[in-house]
Design an enzyme around this catalytic site. Structure first.
Site, PDB file in Angstrom:
ATOM      1  N   ASP A 160       0.851  -1.191   0.000  1.00 30.26           N
ATOM      2  CA  ASP A 160       0.000   0.000   0.000  1.00 30.26           C
ATOM      3  C   ASP A 160       0.890   1.244   0.000  1.00 30.26           C
ATOM      4  OD1 ASP A 160      -3.242   0.430   1.126  1.00 30.26           O
ATOM      5  OD2 ASP A 160      -1.892   2.135   0.905  1.00 30.26           O
ATOM      6  N   ILE A 171       2.063   0.980  -6.356  1.00 28.38           N
ATOM      7  CA  ILE A 171       1.903  -0.095  -7.352  1.00 28.38           C
ATOM      8  C   ILE A 171       2.404   0.327  -8.729  1.00 28.38           C
ATOM      9  CG2 ILE A 171       0.040  -1.387  -6.225  1.00 28.38           C
ATOM     10  CD1 ILE A 171      -1.879   0.074  -8.257  1.00 28.38           C
ATOM     11  N   ALA A 183      -5.703  -2.012  -4.731  1.00 30.98           N
ATOM     12  CA  ALA A 183      -5.202  -0.630  -4.672  1.00 30.98           C
ATOM     13  C   ALA A 183      -5.763   0.170  -5.829  1.00 30.98           C
ATOM     14  CB  ALA A 183      -3.677  -0.622  -4.718  1.00 30.98           C
ATOM     15  N   THR A 187     -15.297  -2.552 -10.107  1.00 30.61           N
ATOM     16  CA  THR A 187     -16.559  -1.928  -9.712  1.00 30.61           C
ATOM     17  C   THR A 187     -17.637  -2.127 -10.773  1.00 30.61           C
ATOM     18  OG1 THR A 187     -17.575   0.248  -9.415  1.00 30.61           O
ATOM     19  CG2 THR A 187     -15.560   0.196 -10.668  1.00 30.61           C
ATOM     20  N   ASP A 188     -18.900  -2.071 -10.346  1.00 30.72           N
ATOM     21  CA  ASP A 188     -20.006  -2.139 -11.304  1.00 30.72           C
ATOM     22  C   ASP A 188     -20.129  -0.843 -12.114  1.00 30.72           C
ATOM     23  OD1 ASP A 188     -20.958  -0.507  -9.261  1.00 30.72           O
ATOM     24  OD2 ASP A 188     -22.868  -1.569  -9.002  1.00 30.72           O
ATOM     25  N   GLU A 189     -19.422   0.217 -11.682  1.00 30.38           N
ATOM     26  CA  GLU A 189     -19.552   1.505 -12.376  1.00 30.38           C
ATOM     27  C   GLU A 189     -19.018   1.447 -13.810  1.00 30.38           C
ATOM     28  OE1 GLU A 189     -18.659   4.985 -10.060  1.00 30.38           O
ATOM     29  OE2 GLU A 189     -18.963   3.922  -8.191  1.00 30.38           O
ATOM     30  N   TYR A 248     -13.198   8.045 -13.040  1.00 31.24           N
ATOM     31  CA  TYR A 248     -12.965   6.881 -12.174  1.00 31.24           C
ATOM     32  C   TYR A 248     -13.358   5.586 -12.889  1.00 31.24           C
ATOM     33  CZ  TYR A 248     -14.002   3.329  -8.626  1.00 31.24           C
ATOM     34  OH  TYR A 248     -14.073   2.149  -7.930  1.00 31.24           O
ATOM     35  N   LYS A 283     -11.084   2.395 -14.200  1.00 29.37           N
ATOM     36  CA  LYS A 283     -11.299   1.026 -13.723  1.00 29.37           C
ATOM     37  C   LYS A 283     -11.619   0.099 -14.902  1.00 29.37           C
ATOM     38  CE  LYS A 283     -11.292  -0.466 -10.102  1.00 29.37           C
ATOM     39  NZ  LYS A 283     -10.216  -1.011  -9.222  1.00 29.37           N
ATOM     40  N   VAL A 290     -27.476  16.025   0.144  1.00 27.88           N
ATOM     41  CA  VAL A 290     -27.905  14.997  -0.817  1.00 27.88           C
ATOM     42  C   VAL A 290     -27.774  15.587  -2.224  1.00 27.88           C
ATOM     43  CG1 VAL A 290     -29.871  13.618  -1.596  1.00 27.88           C
ATOM     44  CG2 VAL A 290     -29.464  13.945   0.856  1.00 27.88           C
ATOM     45  N   ARG A 330     -28.342   2.926  -5.905  1.00 27.87           N
ATOM     46  CA  ARG A 330     -27.136   2.102  -5.788  1.00 27.87           C
ATOM     47  C   ARG A 330     -27.529   0.808  -5.092  1.00 27.87           C
ATOM     48  NH1 ARG A 330     -26.088   5.476  -8.907  1.00 27.87           N
ATOM     49  NH2 ARG A 330     -24.399   6.995  -8.902  1.00 27.87           N
TER      50      ARG A 330
HETATM   51  N1  LIG Z   1     -15.767   1.294  -2.188  1.00 25.89           N
HETATM   52  C1  LIG Z   1     -16.615   0.689  -3.001  1.00 25.89           C
HETATM   53  O1  LIG Z   1     -17.830   0.799  -2.820  1.00 25.89           O
HETATM   54  C2  LIG Z   1     -16.117  -0.182  -4.125  1.00 25.89           C
HETATM   55  C3  LIG Z   1     -17.044  -0.900  -4.876  1.00 25.89           C
HETATM   56  C4  LIG Z   1     -16.593  -1.755  -5.883  1.00 25.89           C
HETATM   57  C5  LIG Z   1     -15.229  -1.866  -6.135  1.00 25.89           C
HETATM   58  N2  LIG Z   1     -14.347  -1.127  -5.416  1.00 25.89           N
HETATM   59  C6  LIG Z   1     -12.910  -1.301  -5.707  1.00 25.89           C
HETATM   60  O2  LIG Z   1     -12.343  -1.927  -4.571  1.00 25.89           O
HETATM   61  C7  LIG Z   1     -10.998  -1.463  -4.398  1.00 25.89           C
HETATM   62  C8  LIG Z   1     -10.830  -0.905  -3.006  1.00 25.89           C
HETATM   63  O3  LIG Z   1     -11.736   0.183  -2.822  1.00 25.89           O
HETATM   64  P1  LIG Z   1     -11.792   0.981  -1.442  1.00 25.89           P
HETATM   65  O4  LIG Z   1     -13.110   1.617  -1.360  1.00 25.89           O
HETATM   66  O5  LIG Z   1     -11.332   0.105  -0.344  1.00 25.89           O
HETATM   67  O6  LIG Z   1     -10.696   2.120  -1.727  1.00 25.89           O
HETATM   68  P2  LIG Z   1      -9.982   3.075  -0.691  1.00 25.89           P
HETATM   69  O7  LIG Z   1      -9.838   4.385  -1.404  1.00 25.89           O
HETATM   70  O8  LIG Z   1     -10.611   3.051   0.644  1.00 25.89           O
HETATM   71  O9  LIG Z   1      -8.533   2.422  -0.513  1.00 25.89           O
HETATM   72  C9  LIG Z   1      -7.598   2.367  -1.553  1.00 25.89           C
HETATM   73  C10 LIG Z   1      -6.267   1.913  -0.978  1.00 25.89           C
HETATM   74  O10 LIG Z   1      -5.341   1.814  -2.072  1.00 25.89           O
HETATM   75  C11 LIG Z   1      -4.136   2.486  -1.713  1.00 25.89           C
HETATM   76  N3  LIG Z   1      -3.520   3.050  -2.923  1.00 25.89           N
HETATM   77  C12 LIG Z   1      -4.011   4.053  -3.696  1.00 25.89           C
HETATM   78  N4  LIG Z   1      -3.147   4.323  -4.696  1.00 25.89           N
HETATM   79  C13 LIG Z   1      -2.117   3.442  -4.547  1.00 25.89           C
HETATM   80  C14 LIG Z   1      -0.914   3.211  -5.266  1.00 25.89           C
HETATM   81  N5  LIG Z   1      -0.590   3.950  -6.344  1.00 25.89           N
HETATM   82  N6  LIG Z   1      -0.102   2.231  -4.854  1.00 25.89           N
HETATM   83  C15 LIG Z   1      -0.401   1.474  -3.761  1.00 25.89           C
HETATM   84  N7  LIG Z   1      -1.513   1.664  -3.027  1.00 25.89           N
HETATM   85  C16 LIG Z   1      -2.348   2.643  -3.418  1.00 25.89           C
HETATM   86  C17 LIG Z   1      -4.552   3.576  -0.741  1.00 25.89           C
HETATM   87  O11 LIG Z   1      -3.464   4.006   0.063  1.00 25.89           O
HETATM   88  C18 LIG Z   1      -5.665   2.892   0.038  1.00 25.89           C
HETATM   89  O12 LIG Z   1      -5.152   2.185   1.148  1.00 25.89           O
HETATM   90  C19 LIG Z   1     -10.750  -0.452  -5.516  1.00 25.89           C
HETATM   91  O13 LIG Z   1     -10.090  -1.110  -6.560  1.00 25.89           O
HETATM   92  C20 LIG Z   1     -12.135  -0.024  -5.932  1.00 25.89           C
HETATM   93  O14 LIG Z   1     -12.157   0.370  -7.284  1.00 25.89           O
HETATM   94  C21 LIG Z   1     -14.758  -0.280  -4.415  1.00 25.89           C
END
Ligand SMILES: NC(=O)c1ccc[n+]([C@@H]2O[C@H](COP(=O)([O-])OP(=O)(O)OC[C@H]3O[C@@H](n4cnc5c(N)ncnc54)[C@H](O)[C@@H]3O)[C@@H](O)[C@H]2O)c1
Length: 349
Positions: free
Chosen positions: A32, A59, A81, A133-135, A158, A162, A214, A222
């Protein structure tokens, strides 16, 4: 099993890492970069656990990624990440393309080099799970649901970044034979959620007696899944998913934003009756540019093939989430008084 988890200090990543180490006994290396979205406190319960290590690295940093593979020798990768907040992607799309697209390519390259060095027996069980993500599927008409066959139609920076990462993950499977799996999940909620997203932002505002902003008319829908149901779904896909396949994960809890905020207010009225009714704090504000109207997941494939299904009931688990924020001020107070105070993000121009 040794599992390399990227983004493990974020919202979903931390729930997943805690589940993998504490409940399932796996050995985990969290990779991370500790961006604004990471909270080191989230993994504090694992500080002295020999089954967990934290590598602070980006990453996109090819050498650091290669070193993580060489040192930890993972048997699987769960890649979470990402830059994850749509509103921030409107003001800074470059950061999203960099981490979500280039970062995913760097992870895939690192995994490919590692995979090709493995003995044949280990190659058979190695997996790269790409979490998305579903987005990526864009906005649905009323009453419709996404399936694994839905057409890609990303509409925000975003979701476009993705979508790019999903295509890269599949390309590394088709072209190089990397054993890739892809999941696309709906909106998550639960503990340790950075308070820029709808639910934790509303919780902290309600707690402080501030307005509950809102977007638009509040009718955007959602499909809400509890983060622990998502973490279990990811494990089910890793363990039992067919290589090369995509699995949609959702909570079977479609609600519009206004209904979510009203449910939060009802939870607050029960937990903090002194400041009821909390609905009086609701205020309608300018909509998000390009705000997708509806996302909803048909997760039949994951349910029938993997035997997984979301367990949590939305309104009850939402109230538990409110209670978690009430009980864990030390988790959110430094964020709220430091790097994000709740200001509006992502207004165009
Ligand atoms: N939150 C949601 O509702 C949701 C839904 C579907 C999918 N996702 C996907 O799930 C994953 C996690 O989402 P989340 O909500 O936990 O995100 P988040 O923003 O809470 O956490 C992201 C993490 O990734 C790390 N990060 C960001 N850029 C980085 C880099 N360049 N190198 C290394 N680490 C890095 C950040 O430090 C953080 O700890 C993502 O891929 C997101 O697209 C999220």
């Amino acid at each position: 099993m040794r599992i390399l988890v990227t983004g493990g200090c974020g919202f979903i990543g931390s729930a997943l890492v805690l589940h993998l180490v504490n409940d399932l006994g796996h050995e985990v290396c969290t990779l991370d970069a500790m961006t604004y979205a990471a909270n080191p406190i989230s993994l504090a319960p694992l500080a002295d656990n020999p089954r967990h290590r934290l590598v602070e690295a980006d990453i996109c940093d090819h050498a650091a990624v290669q070193k993580a593979f060489a040192d930890f020798k993972p048997q699987a990768v769960m890649h979470l990440a990402a830059e994850s907040h749509v509103d921030r992607s409107i003001t800074d799309p470059g950061a999203f393309v960099r981490t979500n697209a280039i970062g995913t390519q760097t992870m895939l390259d690192g995994a490919r080099g590692h995979y090709e060095s493995l003995p044949e027996a280990d190659k058979k069980t190695f997996r790269f799970l790409h979490v998305s993500t579903d987005e990526v599927y864009g906005s649905l008409p009323p009453g419709a649901f996404f399936t694994e066959d839905s057409r890609y139609d990303p509409r925000s920076p975003y979701s476009a970044s993705k979508a790019a990462s999903d295509h890269l993950a599949r390309a590394w499977h088709e072209t190089y034979g990397l054993p890739v799996l892809v999941t696309n999940c709906s909106n998550n909620y639960g503990p340790r959620h950075f308070p820029e997203k709808l639910i934790p932002l509303m919780i902290l505002n309600a707690l402080e007696g501030k307005k509950l902003p809102v977007y638009g008319d509040g009718q955007n829908e959602r499909d809400w899944i509890h983060v622990e149901d998502h973490a279990k779904g990811l494990v089910a896909v890793l363990e039992r998913g067919r290589v090369g396949q995509t699995y949609l994960l959702g909570g079977r809890a479609v609600r519009n934003n206004l209904a979510v905020v009203k449910a939060l207010c009802a939870a607050f009225d029960r937990l903090r009756p002194g400041s009821a009714p909390h609905e009086q704090l609701i205020s309608f504000v300018a909509d998000r540019p390009g705000h997708d109207r509806r996302y909803a997941i048909d997760c039949t494939k994951a349910e029938t093939e993997l035997g997984w299904r979301p367990q949590k009931t939305f309104e009850q688990a939402l109230e538990e989430t409110v209670a978690w924020y009430l009980d864990n001020e030390s988790w959110w107070r430094p964020i709220r008084e430091g790097r994000y105070k709740g200001e509006r993000l992502g207004l165009n121009g």
